[in-house]
Design an enzyme around this catalytic site. Structure first.
Site, PDB file in Angstrom:
ATOM      1  N   GLU A 130      -0.477   4.872  -0.440  1.00 52.66           N
ATOM      2  CA  GLU A 130      -1.252   6.099  -0.660  1.00 52.66           C
ATOM      3  C   GLU A 130      -0.352   7.314  -0.541  1.00 52.66           C
ATOM      4  O   GLU A 130       0.486   7.387   0.369  1.00 52.66           O
ATOM      5  CB  GLU A 130      -2.372   6.241   0.379  1.00 52.66           C
ATOM      6  CG  GLU A 130      -3.557   5.341   0.138  1.00 52.66           C
ATOM      7  CD  GLU A 130      -3.551   4.143   1.047  1.00 52.66           C
ATOM      8  OE1 GLU A 130      -2.433   3.704   1.425  1.00 52.66           O
ATOM      9  OE2 GLU A 130      -4.644   3.661   1.376  1.00 52.66           O
ATOM     10  N   THR A 147      -4.168   6.001 -21.696  1.00 54.45           N
ATOM     11  CA  THR A 147      -4.015   4.659 -21.158  1.00 54.45           C
ATOM     12  C   THR A 147      -2.639   4.166 -21.582  1.00 54.45           C
ATOM     13  O   THR A 147      -1.990   4.746 -22.456  1.00 54.45           O
ATOM     14  CB  THR A 147      -5.088   3.690 -21.700  1.00 54.45           C
ATOM     15  OG1 THR A 147      -5.129   3.802 -23.121  1.00 54.45           O
ATOM     16  CG2 THR A 147      -6.451   3.989 -21.123  1.00 54.45           C
ATOM     17  N   LYS A 170      -2.631   0.329 -24.910  1.00 57.74           N
ATOM     18  CA  LYS A 170      -3.073   0.230 -26.318  1.00 57.74           C
ATOM     19  C   LYS A 170      -1.822   0.217 -27.204  1.00 57.74           C
ATOM     20  O   LYS A 170      -1.006  -0.695 -27.063  1.00 57.74           O
ATOM     21  CB  LYS A 170      -4.057   1.353 -26.631  1.00 57.74           C
ATOM     22  CG  LYS A 170      -5.342   1.261 -25.767  1.00 57.74           C
ATOM     23  CD  LYS A 170      -6.390   2.249 -26.195  1.00 57.74           C
ATOM     24  CE  LYS A 170      -7.683   2.076 -25.429  1.00 57.74           C
ATOM     25  NZ  LYS A 170      -7.736   2.889 -24.207  1.00 57.74           N
ATOM     26  N   ARG A 180      -2.348  -2.667 -18.303  1.00 55.34           N
ATOM     27  CA  ARG A 180      -3.537  -1.827 -18.150  1.00 55.34           C
ATOM     28  C   ARG A 180      -3.256  -0.773 -17.082  1.00 55.34           C
ATOM     29  O   ARG A 180      -2.798  -1.089 -15.984  1.00 55.34           O
ATOM     30  CB  ARG A 180      -4.735  -2.684 -17.748  1.00 55.34           C
ATOM     31  CG  ARG A 180      -5.027  -3.780 -18.722  1.00 55.34           C
ATOM     32  CD  ARG A 180      -6.407  -4.334 -18.572  1.00 55.34           C
ATOM     33  NE  ARG A 180      -7.333  -3.559 -19.356  1.00 55.34           N
ATOM     34  CZ  ARG A 180      -7.556  -3.758 -20.656  1.00 55.34           C
ATOM     35  NH1 ARG A 180      -6.925  -4.707 -21.316  1.00 55.34           N
ATOM     36  NH2 ARG A 180      -8.416  -3.003 -21.306  1.00 55.34           N
ATOM     37  N   TYR A 222       0.854  -1.189   0.000  1.00 56.21           N
ATOM     38  CA  TYR A 222       0.000   0.000   0.000  1.00 56.21           C
ATOM     39  C   TYR A 222       0.887   1.235   0.000  1.00 56.21           C
ATOM     40  O   TYR A 222       1.865   1.298   0.749  1.00 56.21           O
ATOM     41  CB  TYR A 222      -0.908   0.019   1.241  1.00 56.21           C
ATOM     42  CG  TYR A 222      -2.344  -0.246   0.876  1.00 56.21           C
ATOM     43  CD1 TYR A 222      -2.986   0.566  -0.051  1.00 56.21           C
ATOM     44  CD2 TYR A 222      -3.059  -1.303   1.426  1.00 56.21           C
ATOM     45  CE1 TYR A 222      -4.297   0.328  -0.418  1.00 56.21           C
ATOM     46  CE2 TYR A 222      -4.375  -1.545   1.062  1.00 56.21           C
ATOM     47  CZ  TYR A 222      -4.991  -0.719   0.133  1.00 56.21           C
ATOM     48  OH  TYR A 222      -6.282  -0.953  -0.235  1.00 56.21           O
ATOM     49  N   ASP A 264      -6.589  13.518 -25.071  1.00 54.22           N
ATOM     50  CA  ASP A 264      -6.639  12.117 -24.629  1.00 54.22           C
ATOM     51  C   ASP A 264      -6.007  11.290 -25.748  1.00 54.22           C
ATOM     52  O   ASP A 264      -6.614  11.071 -26.793  1.00 54.22           O
ATOM     53  CB  ASP A 264      -8.096  11.706 -24.379  1.00 54.22           C
ATOM     54  CG  ASP A 264      -8.211  10.241 -23.960  1.00 54.22           C
ATOM     55  OD1 ASP A 264      -7.224   9.489 -24.105  1.00 54.22           O
ATOM     56  OD2 ASP A 264      -9.301   9.842 -23.507  1.00 54.22           O
TER      57      ASP A 264
END
Ligand code: DSN
Length: 444
Positions: free
Chosen positions: A53, A222, A225, A231, A51, A196
């Protein structure tokens, strides 16, 4: 995968089955790609246990000395590759990345403006039902009859509506975006310009598609692609963006956490870092070039076979085929093509008379098949198979007297597919031969 096979044979078998499916099919959905084993190893690593954060050196929990370096490396590589001032590598994927930008810059009910879904925009660019139109007021621009973005309409609308953010981005648009024109319009309307580049990021870093860095304030993408990473997504702020709003980087960071997300997926971030390293190599530039060469060859061949392509062709990795002159819905075409192991998606064409669930077109692209090493000769073979399959479907629809309304019913389409099966076998065999000749890079 010896541990998985022992602990969870069901999931193990499903993964094997999916790998076999990928090996034996042509991945022609333009947003998909095949990542390297190196990227897969990073994503499957122990980094997923942590973790973290917050941001490097500013975390909420202890034990960050290693993952801080992972995140910093990903940031540095992205900055260098895309030539931007600032990068946030934490977005879980493209949709949260876009939402984070709106959340950072737009108050509830203020306006955003993007390309309409029906004209090739993305859900998160303000489509109906999406958070981008529920929490914000969405205004959409469109395309002209030729399928090209209607920049004059965009300008008129922007000056009338004065949106906070103009989104320059697409998900089913085959042509180059005129970044300069977008920037001029955003300047006049006093809007932030967000590019984008999810679909085209790999083409941009490969040098075969113009970069928006000089023109946009913020860039989202992203990573899975054309960039051929895991991902995930990144948000970048350009020099121009920081000049316009020196707090832009901080606003984006804040919107990601605590605004929208919790702990970052460090395993995915490591995979992104590795993919960025791969994308900085000369071989990746060659790959990007070949993606376009292949798409152009498909364009030439499909047109020779009488297909109508939206905008008449492509400048990128994808083609949008309008099937109305073949009298076949995108659904039927995509389902028939799947029977011969060519995987594409049905897609609306601009001004589609059919509803979005039963659109008139298919969208196909070359990133996946180019990753397998296929080149122009293979594109010619694939175009011919696509033609034969679609002509057959069209002929059978006619012979079976299935009208357009009936074609929307799954059971009616199944009749066409069933009737076609015997004739499709030879095309399936051809595709299997291609897949054997061009194996996918080894995969877990
Ligand atoms: N689903 C992606 C695409 O296919 O373009 C966009 O999110």
């Amino acid at each position: 995968m010896k541990y998985l096979a022992k602990t969870d044979p069901k999931i193990y078998k499903l993964i094997q089955a999916e790998r076999k499916r990928q090996e034996q099919t042509l991945m022609m959905i333009p947003s998909e790609n095949i990542v390297s084993l190196a990227v897969q190893e990073a994503v499957g690593s122990c980094l997923g246990n942590k973790y973290a954060e917050g941001y490097p050196k500013k975390r909420y929990y202890q034990g960050q000395e290693v993952v801080d370096q992972v995140e910093l490396l990903a940031q540095e590589r992205a900055k260098k590759l895309f030539k931007v001032e600032y990068v946030n590598v934490q977005p879980y994927s493209g949709s949260p990345a876009n939402l984070a930008v709106y959340f950072a810059l737009v108050k509830p009910k203020e306006k955003i403006m993007g390309l309409s879904l029906s004209a090739g925009g993305h859900l998160t660019h303000g489509a109906n039902l999406n958070a981008s139109s529920v929490f914000f007021t969405s205004v959409s621009y469109g395309v002209t009859k030729t399928g090209y973005i209607d920049y004059d309409q965009l300008e008129d609308l922007a000056l009338k509506e004065r949106p906070k953010v103009i989104v320059a981005g697409t998900t089913a648009y085959p042509r180059l975006l005129d970044w300069k024109r977008f920037a001029e319009i955003a300047e006049k309307s006093g809007s932030y310009l967000m590019a984008d580049i999810s679909h085209i990021a790999g083409l941009i870093v490969g040098g075969v598609y113009p970069s928006p860095v000089e023109y946009a304030d913020i860039i989202t993408s992203t990573t899975h692609k054309t960039l051929r990473g895991p991902r995930g997504a990144i948000i970048m702020v350009t020099k121009k963006g920081l000049l316009k709003d020196p707090q832009l980087d901080k606003k984006i960071d804040k919107a990601i956490i605590p605004g929208l997300q919790g702990g970052p997926h460090l395993n995915a971030i490591a995979g992104i870092a590795t993919a960025l390293k791969e994308a900085s190599k000369k071989s990746f530039a060659q790959y990007a070039k070949q993606i376009i060469v292949n798409a152009k060859q498909l364009e030439v061949k499909l047109k020779e076979f009488g297909f109508n392509l939206v905008t008449g062709g492509t400048d990128s990795h994808l083609l949008l085929v309008d099937l109305r002159n073949f009298n076949l819905l995108g659904n039927t075409a995509a389902e028939l093509l799947e029977k011969v192991n060519i995987v594409v998606n049905r897609n609306a064409v601009p001004f589609d008379p059919n509803p979005p669930f039963y659109p008139s077109g298919i969208r196909l692209g070359t990133p996946g098949i180019t990753s397998r090493g296929m080149k122009k000769p293979e594109m010619s073979v694939i175009a011919e198979i696509i033609f034969n399959v679609i002509v057959l479907g069209s002929k059978l629809k006619n012979e079976l007297k299935i009208n357009d309304a009936q074609e929307r019913i799954t059971g009616q389409r199944s009749k066409i597919i069933k009737q076609a099966e015997a004739s499709l076998r030879k095309y399936r065999q051809k595709v299997l031969d291609l897949c054997r000749k061009f194996p996918i890079p080894k995969s877990y």
